[in-house]
Design a protein around this motif. Sequence first.
Motif, PDB file in Angstrom:
ATOM      1  N   GLU A   1       0.831  -1.207   0.000  1.00 46.15           N
ATOM      2  CA  GLU A   1       0.000   0.000   0.000  1.00 46.15           C
ATOM      3  C   GLU A   1       0.865   1.257   0.000  1.00 46.15           C
ATOM      4  O   GLU A   1       0.553   2.247   0.647  1.00 46.15           O
ATOM      5  N   GLN A   2       1.976   1.244  -0.735  1.00 49.59           N
ATOM      6  CA  GLN A   2       2.903   2.371  -0.681  1.00 49.59           C
ATOM      7  C   GLN A   2       2.239   3.681  -1.119  1.00 49.59           C
ATOM      8  O   GLN A   2       2.531   4.750  -0.558  1.00 49.59           O
ATOM      9  N   GLU A   3       1.342   3.645  -2.100  1.00 51.39           N
ATOM     10  CA  GLU A   3       0.700   4.880  -2.572  1.00 51.39           C
ATOM     11  C   GLU A   3      -0.299   5.419  -1.555  1.00 51.39           C
ATOM     12  O   GLU A   3      -0.562   6.623  -1.504  1.00 51.39           O
ATOM     13  N   SER A   4      -0.868   4.532  -0.742  1.00 52.02           N
ATOM     14  CA  SER A   4      -1.935   4.930   0.177  1.00 52.02           C
ATOM     15  C   SER A   4      -1.425   5.456   1.505  1.00 52.02           C
ATOM     16  O   SER A   4      -2.167   6.133   2.235  1.00 52.02           O
TER      17      SER A   4
ATOM     18  N   ASP B   1       6.415  -4.087  -2.123  1.00 47.78           N
ATOM     19  CA  ASP B   1       6.683  -2.790  -2.728  1.00 47.78           C
ATOM     20  C   ASP B   1       7.514  -1.952  -1.752  1.00 47.78           C
ATOM     21  O   ASP B   1       8.244  -2.484  -0.930  1.00 47.78           O
TER      22      ASP B   1
ATOM     23  N   SER C   1       6.477  -0.098   0.749  1.00 42.87           N
ATOM     24  CA  SER C   1       5.709   0.292   1.936  1.00 42.87           C
ATOM     25  C   SER C   1       6.608   0.458   3.153  1.00 42.87           C
ATOM     26  O   SER C   1       6.454   1.395   3.945  1.00 42.87           O
TER      27      SER C   1
ATOM     28  N   ASP D   1      -6.285   0.744   2.643  1.00 43.76           N
ATOM     29  CA  ASP D   1      -6.460   1.046   1.223  1.00 43.76           C
ATOM     30  C   ASP D   1      -7.275   2.306   0.970  1.00 43.76           C
ATOM     31  O   ASP D   1      -7.678   2.565  -0.168  1.00 43.76           O
TER      32      ASP D   1
ATOM     33  N   ARG E   1     -11.845   2.418  -4.199  1.00 42.98           N
ATOM     34  CA  ARG E   1     -10.398   2.191  -4.125  1.00 42.98           C
ATOM     35  C   ARG E   1      -9.672   3.171  -5.057  1.00 42.98           C
ATOM     36  O   ARG E   1     -10.023   3.307  -6.227  1.00 42.98           O
ATOM     37  N   ARG E   2      -8.649   3.823  -4.508  1.00 42.13           N
ATOM     38  CA  ARG E   2      -7.890   4.814  -5.276  1.00 42.13           C
ATOM     39  C   ARG E   2      -6.624   4.243  -5.893  1.00 42.13           C
ATOM     40  O   ARG E   2      -6.199   4.658  -6.973  1.00 42.13           O
ATOM     41  N   PHE E   3      -5.999   3.316  -5.211  1.00 42.53           N
ATOM     42  CA  PHE E   3      -4.725   2.779  -5.688  1.00 42.53           C
ATOM     43  C   PHE E   3      -4.768   1.263  -5.695  1.00 42.53           C
ATOM     44  O   PHE E   3      -5.343   0.624  -4.805  1.00 42.53           O
ATOM     45  N   GLY E   4      -4.120   0.659  -6.689  1.00 41.13           N
ATOM     46  CA  GLY E   4      -3.953  -0.790  -6.730  1.00 41.13           C
ATOM     47  C   GLY E   4      -5.268  -1.540  -6.842  1.00 41.13           C
ATOM     48  O   GLY E   4      -6.273  -1.028  -7.337  1.00 41.13           O
ATOM     49  N   GLU E   5      -5.247  -2.772  -6.357  1.00 35.82           N
ATOM     50  CA  GLU E   5      -6.422  -3.628  -6.426  1.00 35.82           C
ATOM     51  C   GLU E   5      -6.550  -4.406  -5.127  1.00 35.82           C
ATOM     52  O   GLU E   5      -5.623  -4.480  -4.320  1.00 35.82           O
TER      53      GLU E   5
END
Length: 319
Positions: free
Chosen positions: A15-18, A48, A50, A97, A201-205
């Motif tokens: 969840e690095q982007e979150s 990733d 995170s 997330d 959800r904004r990032f990933g899946e």
Amino acid sequence: MSAVQLSVVVPLYNEQESLRPLMGQLLGALRPLGLGFEIVLVDDGSKDQSAAVLAELGGEVPELVAVLLRRNYGQTAAMAAGFDASSGAVIVTLDGDLQNDPADIPLLLNRLEEGYDLVSGWRHRRKDAAISRLLPSLLANLLIARVTGVRLHDYGCSLKAYRREVLEDLNLYGELHRFLPALAFIEGARISEVKVNHQPRRFGESKYGIDRTFRVLMDLLTVWFMKRFLTRPMHVFGLWGLGSIGLGMVLSFYLLGEKVFAQADIGNRPLLMVAFLALITGVQLFCFGLLAEVQMRTYHESQGRPIYRVRAALRGKRP
């Protein structure tokens, strides 16, 4: 910072982007409360960056407690690690997330103050795919509520608030994190539910798919057995064992009567095999019951764990 009263536990996996938006939302929701709090972020062996982002945040956010697991153990283990690392009298959990809204945390805390031990969020307007997520979730919630007897609309919502003493009575394995309300109910907890927001959800899946259905069903059977027979396993194994033995004996005497009085050939009768299997199965079930009783006593006595839970003890005032 004052003593920690509130711990927010967030399991993470890739969840690095979150992480930075999540931290901003959490701080924005928690700092105005005027409580001593900590944010426990558990990296469940992410592949990733995170862990690197958590290291950066550690130098910026004094309330952060980061727990880095050696490998990916699963959401239940990550939540257990977060509980162990936390120190607050109240623990709130949510996903990392950004689909759970930290602004709803005060709602859960207010409901908790009404005398409840566990408050669960209800994503009444979920922002997920209807066929792949909403329909299976609806069916699962109905089944779990029916089996456990705990009537919640949304077992899968990670946004929950607990009193620490409730969690201290629970040990988590498998996929049991979603059954925490049912496990807490077994321990005598008072449970409530509040409607909460749910964001797309904004990032990933999603990290969790339909493939975990089988594991959830197996854990549901475990919870059902614990709820009904944890302190009296002989009541289920012994009952079915005696029933099976009784059936085997009835069939055996029937066949014996045919052999003696009617001179019938019973050696090739399928009923003879049924009687034999019923007797053997009954003896096995009865033995399982005895072994389960021994295990149950070991489980409670080795931990000094009583079979009851006391909510409060009141004494009259002496003159």
